[in-house]
Design a protein around this motif. Sequence first.
Motif, mmCIF file in Angstrom:
data_model
loop_
_atom_site.group_PDB
_atom_site.id
_atom_site.type_symbol
_atom_site.label_atom_id
_atom_site.label_comp_id
_atom_site.label_asym_id
_atom_site.label_seq_id
_atom_site.Cartn_x
_atom_site.Cartn_y
_atom_site.Cartn_z
ATOM 1 N N LEU A 1 13.165 15.174 25.845
ATOM 2 C CA LEU A 1 13.635 16.170 24.886
ATOM 3 C C LEU A 1 13.885 15.547 23.521
ATOM 4 O O LEU A 1 13.454 16.087 22.489
ATOM 5 C CB LEU A 1 14.914 16.828 25.408
ATOM 6 N N GLU A 2 14.554 14.409 23.498
ATOM 7 C CA GLU A 2 14.865 13.774 22.220
ATOM 8 C C GLU A 2 13.606 13.284 21.511
ATOM 9 O O GLU A 2 13.486 13.393 20.282
ATOM 10 C CB GLU A 2 15.848 12.618 22.435
ATOM 11 N N ARG A 3 12.652 12.750 22.253
ATOM 12 C CA ARG A 3 11.404 12.306 21.632
ATOM 13 C C ARG A 3 10.633 13.484 21.060
ATOM 14 O O ARG A 3 10.052 13.408 19.971
ATOM 15 C CB ARG A 3 10.550 11.548 22.656
ATOM 16 N N TYR A 4 10.628 14.586 21.799
ATOM 17 C CA TYR A 4 9.950 15.787 21.310
ATOM 18 C C TYR A 4 10.606 16.287 20.030
ATOM 19 O O TYR A 4 9.925 16.539 19.030
ATOM 20 C CB TYR A 4 9.984 16.869 22.392
ATOM 21 N N TRP B 1 11.063 17.342 14.207
ATOM 22 C CA TRP B 1 11.792 17.204 12.942
ATOM 23 C C TRP B 1 10.928 16.548 11.879
ATOM 24 O O TRP B 1 10.941 16.959 10.708
ATOM 25 C CB TRP B 1 13.070 16.412 13.161
ATOM 26 N N HIS B 2 10.147 15.557 12.270
ATOM 27 C CA HIS B 2 9.231 14.917 11.317
ATOM 28 C C HIS B 2 8.217 15.933 10.805
ATOM 29 O O HIS B 2 7.883 15.956 9.611
ATOM 30 C CB HIS B 2 8.507 13.750 11.989
ATOM 31 N N GLY B 3 7.720 16.803 11.692
ATOM 32 C CA GLY B 3 6.772 17.824 11.277
ATOM 33 C C GLY B 3 7.378 18.823 10.322
ATOM 34 O O GLY B 3 6.728 19.282 9.374
ATOM 35 N N ILE B 4 8.655 19.167 10.550
ATOM 36 C CA ILE B 4 9.336 20.097 9.655
ATOM 37 C C ILE B 4 9.496 19.486 8.270
ATOM 38 O O ILE B 4 9.263 20.136 7.249
ATOM 39 C CB ILE B 4 10.719 20.475 10.234
ATOM 40 N N GLU C 1 5.836 27.313 2.839
ATOM 41 C CA GLU C 1 5.686 28.654 3.374
ATOM 42 C C GLU C 1 6.546 28.841 4.624
ATOM 43 O O GLU C 1 6.666 27.934 5.441
ATOM 44 C CB GLU C 1 4.222 28.946 3.729
ATOM 45 N N PRO C 2 7.158 30.030 4.794
ATOM 46 C CA PRO C 2 7.970 30.282 5.987
ATOM 47 C C PRO C 2 7.174 30.055 7.266
ATOM 48 O O PRO C 2 6.029 30.464 7.381
ATOM 49 C CB PRO C 2 8.364 31.755 5.828
ATOM 50 N N TRP C 3 7.769 29.364 8.203
ATOM 51 C CA TRP C 3 7.183 29.050 9.504
ATOM 52 C C TRP C 3 5.938 28.178 9.395
ATOM 53 O O TRP C 3 5.123 28.132 10.308
ATOM 54 C CB TRP C 3 6.869 30.325 10.298
ATOM 55 N N SER C 4 5.802 27.464 8.285
ATOM 56 C CA SER C 4 4.650 26.571 8.144
ATOM 57 C C SER C 4 4.693 25.427 9.151
ATOM 58 O O SER C 4 3.668 24.809 9.445
ATOM 59 C CB SER C 4 4.585 26.003 6.726
ATOM 60 N N SER C 5 5.881 25.142 9.685
ATOM 61 C CA SER C 5 6.013 24.033 10.631
ATOM 62 C C SER C 5 5.772 24.447 12.074
ATOM 63 O O SER C 5 5.754 23.595 12.962
ATOM 64 C CB SER C 5 7.422 23.424 10.526
ATOM 65 N N PHE C 6 5.566 25.755 12.326
ATOM 66 C CA PHE C 6 5.451 26.194 13.719
ATOM 67 C C PHE C 6 4.258 25.565 14.418
ATOM 68 O O PHE C 6 4.353 25.136 15.576
ATOM 69 C CB PHE C 6 5.359 27.721 13.806
ATOM 70 N N ASP C 7 3.117 25.506 13.745
ATOM 71 C CA ASP C 7 1.925 24.941 14.373
ATOM 72 C C ASP C 7 2.152 23.502 14.809
ATOM 73 O O ASP C 7 1.754 23.103 15.903
ATOM 74 C CB ASP C 7 0.728 25.010 13.420
ATOM 75 N N SER C 8 2.797 22.711 13.957
ATOM 76 C CA SER C 8 3.030 21.311 14.325
ATOM 77 C C SER C 8 4.032 21.211 15.471
ATOM 78 O O SER C 8 3.934 20.312 16.311
ATOM 79 C CB SER C 8 3.528 20.516 13.116
ATOM 80 N N THR C 9 4.993 22.145 15.542
ATOM 81 C CA THR C 9 5.955 22.147 16.645
ATOM 82 C C THR C 9 5.246 22.342 17.973
ATOM 83 O O THR C 9 5.542 21.666 18.962
ATOM 84 C CB THR C 9 6.994 23.266 16.430
ATOM 85 N N LEU C 10 4.295 23.268 17.995
ATOM 86 C CA LEU C 10 3.511 23.492 19.207
ATOM 87 C C LEU C 10 2.583 22.311 19.475
ATOM 88 O O LEU C 10 2.458 21.850 20.617
ATOM 89 C CB LEU C 10 2.690 24.775 19.051
#
Length: 216
Positions: free
Chosen positions: A83-86, A91-94, A100-109
């Motif tokens: 969990l912590e590694r994920y 966080w780095h992706g964010i 743009e709003p939710w621009s980080s969602f793709d990298s989160t997935l």
Amino acid sequence: MTTTTTTALATDKVVMRTEPIQRRSSERIELLLDAAAALIDDHGIDGVTTSAVAKRSASSVGVVYRYFPNIQTLLRALAARNLERYLAKVWHGIESSGPEPWSSFDSTLDVFVELVRTEPGFRALRFGDVIDQRFINPELSNNSILARRFAEQTGATYGFEPDDELVFHYEVAVEMASGLLTRAFQLDKNGDARFIEATRTLCGDYLRTNVPLPRS
């Protein structure tokens, strides 16, 4: 509006026999967790035994017991590390995403998909939900913990206090993603692209619809 509390964001740090105060102890624990992860890849979760972990890590059974009173505790520690590694990668992706709003969602997935493909033991164990939906914390489901951490990160990024409504919408999205991604990797170790993209579309649309965010 009800705000979340920092205590609700805790991942219930796993209780071990000896806390890793010294660097040498921390390194030893990492070796034990690495050994358990490798055993999961080779033999599944049931293949993780105290003697097998000791042998794979070039340790003794006594060393394993020194830090982990039983295999459940060791697996819980590995799930918490996953969990912590994920979240660290998320966080780095964010931080590196666009305004743009939710621009980080793709990298989160994409981070989750990458870890399932590359992180030893992650595909089978993930955050422990395959063993128990409350594997990391007996008071919160694993997905509830993840939702709260996402809410915490969102609040930190956009400068507001996350509330229960935000946590709820995150938890809905996490539950959808969890089911779809489980199916994506059920028969294909690299993941069925159709289910991965369905996750991207459905969860992304849900979050954009229910959680409007300003430009960062």
